[in-house]
Design a protein around this motif. Structure first.
Motif, PDB file in Angstrom:
ATOM      1  N   ALA A  21      27.130   5.242  25.626  1.00 49.10           N
ATOM      2  CA  ALA A  21      27.148   4.253  24.216  1.00 49.10           C
ATOM      3  C   ALA A  21      26.626   3.041  24.620  1.00 49.10           C
ATOM      4  O   ALA A  21      26.883   2.508  25.595  1.00 49.10           O
ATOM      5  N   TYR A  64      24.101  14.566  18.977  1.00 46.46           N
ATOM      6  CA  TYR A  64      25.136  15.498  19.631  1.00 46.46           C
ATOM      7  C   TYR A  64      25.267  16.068  20.501  1.00 46.46           C
ATOM      8  O   TYR A  64      26.349  15.792  21.182  1.00 46.46           O
ATOM      9  N   SER A  98      24.772  13.031  32.587  1.00 48.10           N
ATOM     10  CA  SER A  98      24.483  11.525  32.096  1.00 48.10           C
ATOM     11  C   SER A  98      23.525  10.901  32.867  1.00 48.10           C
ATOM     12  O   SER A  98      22.869   9.966  32.250  1.00 48.10           O
ATOM     13  N   SER A 129      26.413  13.749  23.346  1.00 42.75           N
ATOM     14  CA  SER A 129      27.986  13.360  23.124  1.00 42.75           C
ATOM     15  C   SER A 129      28.737  14.480  23.731  1.00 42.75           C
ATOM     16  O   SER A 129      29.669  14.070  24.347  1.00 42.75           O
ATOM     17  N   GLN A 159      29.112   7.609  19.569  1.00 45.63           N
ATOM     18  CA  GLN A 159      29.739   8.798  19.933  1.00 45.63           C
ATOM     19  C   GLN A 159      29.313   9.259  21.339  1.00 45.63           C
ATOM     20  O   GLN A 159      29.758  10.394  21.678  1.00 45.63           O
ATOM     21  N   ALA A 160      28.258   8.488  21.738  1.00 42.56           N
ATOM     22  CA  ALA A 160      27.804   9.153  23.171  1.00 42.56           C
ATOM     23  C   ALA A 160      28.559   8.990  24.449  1.00 42.56           C
ATOM     24  O   ALA A 160      28.265   9.169  25.391  1.00 42.56           O
ATOM     25  N   GLY A 161      29.892   8.609  24.342  1.00 42.18           N
ATOM     26  CA  GLY A 161      30.897   8.281  25.331  1.00 42.18           C
ATOM     27  C   GLY A 161      30.438   7.207  26.152  1.00 42.18           C
ATOM     28  O   GLY A 161      30.236   6.020  25.636  1.00 42.18           O
ATOM     29  N   SER A 197      27.631   9.630  13.272  1.00 38.04           N
ATOM     30  CA  SER A 197      28.157  11.247  13.100  1.00 38.04           C
ATOM     31  C   SER A 197      27.839  11.473  11.540  1.00 38.04           C
ATOM     32  O   SER A 197      27.388  12.743  11.382  1.00 38.04           O
TER      33      SER A 197
END
Lengths: 514, 118
Positions: free
Chosen positions: A273, A194, A204, A197, A268-270, A495
């Motif tokens: 991912a 979470y 990052s 993300s 979900q990790a943008g 998720s």
């Protein structure tokens, strides 16, 4: 009800302590106790499998601290499958060790064996990345003892490499975990997923570096190129039941990649991912080629089997690296198949070694002793399954992986490399089979009384039951693939995993104060 | 202070890696130990460096140090200690059995029977 999840970790720990305290009662007592404990673990494994089959994620809060503040154990389909696999392999390995009296050759075999299971089960259940480190250390420390069990110069030398490489890996793991904690401020895998993300963009780079460092450690455990060099020697030179149990050890690395990286760097990790996927795929492809060459070049059957373990690990890495749910499902099916087969093959190699006397399992023309026809049959079965020929499970697993690979942009490369490697493996198996079983007898067996003894029935049966998993996996392929594809789907829904873990309720009141 | 700590971590890690690459068991053990020191300080600094801040709740405190890395370091120290003890014993065993302290056991020719029969 919810305490069930903790039992697969607790039972081997208590078992190990019992084995230590009660060791004066003699080896036969220890054997019985060990077999009882591992059988109980199999029953627990079935229970876990039934629990997980509902599709629910079971979260157990240690010390009743809510996630992410406390450590959680998480049981889902993947964990349950790995627990079941571990308990079955452990049962077979322990039975074989007892039947062949391997445990006489050094002290504390049974204690170390149980502690090894404690570490393995803990690693498969934990939902906390630092706790995973601790369980890794537990299983590694037990495995150091088991690798060196018995004696011999080659074993000591191989063991020294194994220990040093893994200690270095542990240090790197701590660096990676520290960096991840510094970047996102949590150690719970779900919470980390979470936080990653929602992490600010300038973090990052740090997260990616830490994540990839962690990947290096897991790839070291899973034995991916270029970090596999420790494996063949360590596996080939340790005693057979230990090698059989270690068939699951490389899978711990694979499991950790699927669990930690699959969750933290999921969809979900943008922009982070799937950052590990290209590395795994490329690493897997290189590993499978080199491992197949290792299979060709091996000078003895144990060494060859160790390289076969590498090819199977590489195949699963490729399946994971394809980054598709159907490929992951096929990879998990292949994982089941290859673990059982590798364990059976190590036991088989040991029996062949025994039957061939001084020549052991090396591929050289010797005054041919009569290897039992059952050994020959077993070798034929194992070779067919390992090389991936129909009708056994290796073929089915590889077929499914390649089928899903074709939908990937690297499809034809993957297909070409995997099939080339399979061909090399097949050729090597044919060669070693004819070396071991078909060379003409030059002298009558009677002149060499040391050789030509046929193995006892019990070890053969144990090896046979492991081999029998292969046709069973084909017969019940429908059920197995349904389970693995549901597992893959569950793993994709990161998720939901995050929600299940973070929003799971801590049990209040006195009932959970156990 | 951050610069000082990071330099010391870097130097320790570099020395550790150099020693591990020496291929004799004693330097390797020392190297592993140095590397584990480096990682301990690294873990500790991941909770951010603070001077004079308590880790547990105190009524006077205005700011707190992160207690979690301290707990992690404690665990890591214990584990590294046990592992070092183990690897020293193993190195002694290897020295005894292989006749030298090279990690590959070089200089010792295994005879054919030993090679085959373990």
């Amino acid at each position: 009800m919810i305490h069930w999840v903790f039992l697969p970790v607790l039972l081997p720990l208590i078992g190990g302590l019992l084995q230590l305290v009660l060791r004066h009662k003699g080896l036969s007592f220890q054997r019985t106790l060990g077999l009882c404990l591992t059988s109980a673990l199999v029953i627990l494994g079935i229970k876990m499998l039934l629990l997980a089959q509902t599709g629910e994620t079971f979260v157990y809060h240690l010390g009743n601290w809510p996630a992410p503040f406390g450590i959680v154990l998480v049981l889902d389909r993947l964990s349950a499958m790995m627990l079941m696999l571990t308990s079955l392999i452990a049962c077979a390995a322990l039975a074989y060790a007892s039947a062949r009296r391997v445990d006489e050759k050094g002290s504390h075999f049974h204690v170390l064996f149980q502690l090894q299971l404690f570490g393995l089960n803990g690693a498969f259940l934990t939902g906390d990345i630092f706790n995973l480190f601790v369980f890794f250390e537990v299983l590694l420390l037990a495995s150091y003892g088991l690798v060196l069990h018995g004696s011999g110069k080659k074993r000591t030398r191989a063991g020294l490499h194994y220990v040093i490489v893994n200690l270095l890996g542990s240090t790197l793991y701590l660096f990676a975990v520290g960096a991840l904690y510094g970047a996102v401020g949590t150690l719970n895998i779900a919470d980390m997923a979470y936080k990653v993300s929602v992490a600010p963009a300038e973090r990052s780079g740090l997260i990616a570096a830490a994540g990839l460092l962690l990947l290096v450690v897991f790839c070291l455990k899973a034995a991916m190129f270029p970090l596999y060099l420790w494996l063949p020697r360590a596996y080939a030179n340790t005693s057979a039941p230990v090698a059989a149990l270690f068939a699951i050890m490389t899978k711990v690395g694979l499991y950790a990649i699927i669990r930690v990286h699959g969750t933290v760097f999921g969809d979900q990790a943008g922009n982070l991912a799937s950052l590990h996927m290209p590395w795994i795929l490329a690493g897997g492809l290189i590993t499978i080629l080199l491992a197949a060459m290792g299979v060709m070049a091996a000078r003895g059957l144990s060494e060859q089997v160790a390289y076969l373990v590498l090819t199977s690990v590489a195949t699963i890495l490729i399946a994971v690296g394809l980054n598709r749910p159907d490929a992951l499902a096929a990879g998990l099916f292949y994982l089941l198949h290859s673990t059982f087969l590798a364990a059976a093959f190590f036991l088989l190699a040991d029996m062949i070694k025994d039957a061939r006397g001084n020549a052991a399992d090396s591929f050289e023309t010797i005054v041919q002793p009569q290897c039992s026809k059952w050994l020959g049959l077993g070798f034929f079965f194992a070779a067919v399954a390992m090389a991936g020929l129909p009708p056994l499970s290796g073929f089915l697993g590889k077929l499914m992986i390649l089928d899903s690979a074709l939908k990937h942009s690297w499809g034809w490369t993957v297909l070409g490399i995997v099939l080339t490697a399979s061909l090399l493996v097949l050729a090597a198996m044919v060669r070693s089979g004819s070396f071991l079983f078909y060379r003409p007898t030059q002298l009558p067996v009677e002149e060499n009384p040391q050789t030509g003894k046929s193995p006892k029935i019990a070890p053969l049966l144990i090896m046979g039951s492991l081999l029998a998993v292969s046709p069973l996996l084909v017969l019940f392929a429908g059920k197995a693939t349904t389970y693995t594809s549901k597992t893959a789907t569950q793993l994709q829904q990161v998720s939901e995993y995050i929600e299940d873990v973070l929003e799971s309720q801590v049990k209040g009141g006195t009932e959970s104060q156990k | 202070m951050e610069i000082l700590v990071s330099i010391s971590i870097g130097v320790m890690a570099a020395c550790g890696i150099y020693l591990i690459l020496r291929a004799h068991t004693f330097p390797v053990v020392v190297g592993l130990t140095l590397l584990s020191y480096a990682v301990n300080v690294f873990l500790f600094s991941m909770g951010r460096l603070k001077v004079g801040a308590p880790a547990v709740i105190s009524p006077e405190a205005v700011t707190y140090a992160d207690p979690l890395p301290q707990a992690l370091v404690l665990t890591a120290i214990v584990i590294a200690f046990a592992m070092t003890a183990f690897v020293i014993v193993l190195a002694l065993k290897a020295r005894d059995e292989l006749g030298n302290d090279h990690v590959d056991g070089k200089g010792e020719q295994l005879t054919d029977t030993e090679e085959a029969g373990l």
